[in-house]
Design a protein around this motif. Structure first.
Motif, short mmCIF file in Angstrom:
data_model
loop_
_atom_site.label_atom_id
_atom_site.label_comp_id
_atom_site.label_asym_id
_atom_site.label_seq_id
_atom_site.Cartn_x
_atom_site.Cartn_y
_atom_site.Cartn_z
N THR A 70 9.58 -27.83 -9.72
CA THR A 70 9.02 -26.49 -9.56
C THR A 70 7.52 -26.53 -9.79
O THR A 70 6.74 -25.93 -9.02
N ILE A 71 7.09 -27.23 -10.82
CA ILE A 71 5.66 -27.37 -11.09
C ILE A 71 4.97 -28.08 -9.92
O ILE A 71 3.87 -27.69 -9.49
N ALA A 72 5.63 -29.09 -9.36
CA ALA A 72 5.06 -29.81 -8.22
C ALA A 72 4.92 -28.90 -6.99
O ALA A 72 3.93 -28.97 -6.26
N TRP A 73 5.92 -28.04 -6.76
CA TRP A 73 5.82 -27.11 -5.63
C TRP A 73 4.71 -26.09 -5.85
O TRP A 73 3.98 -25.75 -4.93
N PHE A 74 4.57 -25.59 -7.08
CA PHE A 74 3.46 -24.68 -7.35
C PHE A 74 2.13 -25.40 -7.09
O PHE A 74 1.20 -24.82 -6.53
N ALA A 75 2.03 -26.66 -7.48
CA ALA A 75 0.81 -27.43 -7.24
C ALA A 75 0.54 -27.58 -5.76
O ALA A 75 -0.63 -27.54 -5.32
N LEU A 76 1.58 -27.76 -4.96
CA LEU A 76 1.40 -27.87 -3.51
C LEU A 76 0.87 -26.55 -2.94
O LEU A 76 -0.06 -26.55 -2.13
N PHE A 77 1.41 -25.42 -3.37
CA PHE A 77 0.90 -24.13 -2.91
C PHE A 77 -0.55 -23.94 -3.35
O PHE A 77 -1.37 -23.42 -2.59
N ALA A 78 -0.87 -24.38 -4.56
CA ALA A 78 -2.25 -24.28 -5.04
C ALA A 78 -3.18 -25.15 -4.19
O ALA A 78 -4.29 -24.72 -3.84
N ALA A 79 -2.73 -26.35 -3.85
CA ALA A 79 -3.56 -27.24 -3.02
C ALA A 79 -3.79 -26.62 -1.65
O ALA A 79 -4.91 -26.69 -1.11
N ALA A 80 -2.77 -26.00 -1.07
CA ALA A 80 -2.94 -25.35 0.23
C ALA A 80 -3.93 -24.19 0.12
O ALA A 80 -4.80 -24.02 0.99
N ALA A 81 -3.83 -23.41 -0.93
CA ALA A 81 -4.76 -22.30 -1.13
C ALA A 81 -6.19 -22.82 -1.30
O ALA A 81 -7.12 -22.32 -0.65
N ARG A 82 -6.37 -23.83 -2.17
CA ARG A 82 -7.72 -24.40 -2.37
C ARG A 82 -8.29 -24.94 -1.07
O ARG A 82 -9.47 -24.74 -0.77
N HIS A 83 -7.44 -25.61 -0.29
CA HIS A 83 -7.91 -26.17 0.98
C HIS A 83 -8.43 -25.06 1.90
O HIS A 83 -9.50 -25.19 2.48
N HIS A 84 -7.67 -24.00 2.04
CA HIS A 84 -8.08 -22.94 2.96
C HIS A 84 -9.21 -22.08 2.39
O HIS A 84 -9.99 -21.50 3.14
N LEU A 85 -9.31 -22.00 1.07
CA LEU A 85 -10.41 -21.25 0.45
C LEU A 85 -11.73 -22.01 0.47
O LEU A 85 -12.79 -21.43 0.68
N THR A 86 -11.65 -23.33 0.24
CA THR A 86 -12.88 -24.09 0.01
C THR A 86 -13.04 -25.32 0.90
O THR A 86 -14.10 -25.95 0.87
N GLY A 87 -12.01 -25.69 1.63
CA GLY A 87 -12.07 -26.92 2.41
C GLY A 87 -11.75 -28.16 1.57
O GLY A 87 -11.92 -29.27 2.03
N ALA A 88 -11.27 -27.94 0.35
CA ALA A 88 -10.94 -29.06 -0.55
C ALA A 88 -9.86 -29.93 0.07
O ALA A 88 -9.04 -29.46 0.86
N THR A 89 -9.86 -31.18 -0.33
CA THR A 89 -8.81 -32.08 0.13
C THR A 89 -7.48 -31.62 -0.43
O THR A 89 -7.41 -30.88 -1.42
N LEU A 90 -6.41 -32.08 0.15
CA LEU A 90 -5.08 -31.62 -0.21
C LEU A 90 -4.44 -32.48 -1.29
O LEU A 90 -3.30 -32.91 -1.16
N ASP A 91 -5.14 -32.69 -2.36
CA ASP A 91 -4.56 -33.39 -3.51
C ASP A 91 -3.85 -32.35 -4.35
O ASP A 91 -4.47 -31.42 -4.85
#
Length: 185
Positions: free
Chosen positions: A163-184
């Motif tokens: 569950t924590i890993a899935w939340f992290a994946l959603f966070a990475a997707a949000a960061r990517h689309h907000l800032t262009g950050a890599t998908l780590d």
């Protein structure tokens, strides 16, 4: 004395990961085309990863329906763009997927009201995903199942970690689309 259940453990131990995702998506101004696009594109990419890992046929259908709504909404905004491929977390669990999905659908109801309010009654026709109805019966059934399961065993540890890993994946997707950050994640 309150007995710890898997449900209570999930709520407690995933809270910071959940709050981090909420904070990132709160940066998406649903009252602007760009903010709405960022929100929808990040959800499309994260849900595509969830769908690719999902073993539950019922949940697959629900996610497919949400992805169709996301595609429609992004087309309305004329910003469909290419989906960003995000690999599913290494540590995964079907209960974690269901917990994330059903819980997010309830949370999206709040965002749907914010979306409607932000556009002062004249929103773009891009609210299908936000208005994608949750299934309170499925959430209740999942809650009962999680309440009946032991809070402390290998299966419970796997569910919490996934569950924590899935939340992290959603966070990475949000960061990517907000800032262009890599998908780590």
């Amino acid at each position: 004395m309150v007995t710890e259940t898997l449900r209570s453990r999930l709520r407690e131990e995933t809270r910071s990961a959940h709050d981090a995702v909420d904070a990132l998506f709160a940066r998406c101004d649903l009252g602007t085309y760009s903010g709405l696009h960022i929100f929808l594109a990040a959800h499309r990419d994260a849900l595509t990863a969830l769908r690719s890992a999902c073993p539950d046929p019922d949940l697959m259908l629900r996610i497919d329906s949400a992805l169709a709504d996301l595609t429609s909404d992004l087309k309305v905004l004329d910003r469909c763009g290419l989906a960003v491929a995000i690999p599913a977390p290494f540590q995964d669990d079907a209960l974690a997927q269901a917990y994330l999905w059903h819980g997010s659908r309830l949370g999206t109801q709040v965002l749907a009201r914010r979306f409607q309010s932000a556009w002062a009654g004249s929103p773009p026709d891009a609210g299908r995903y936000l208005n994608h109805a949750p299934d309170p019966t499925a959430w209740r059934d999942l809650g009962e199942r999680l309440t009946a399961l032991p809070a402390r065993d290998a299966a419970a540890d796997r569910t919490v970690a996934a569950t924590i890993a899935w939340f992290a994946l959603f966070a990475a997707a949000a960061r990517h689309h907000l800032t262009g950050a890599t998908l780590d994640a």
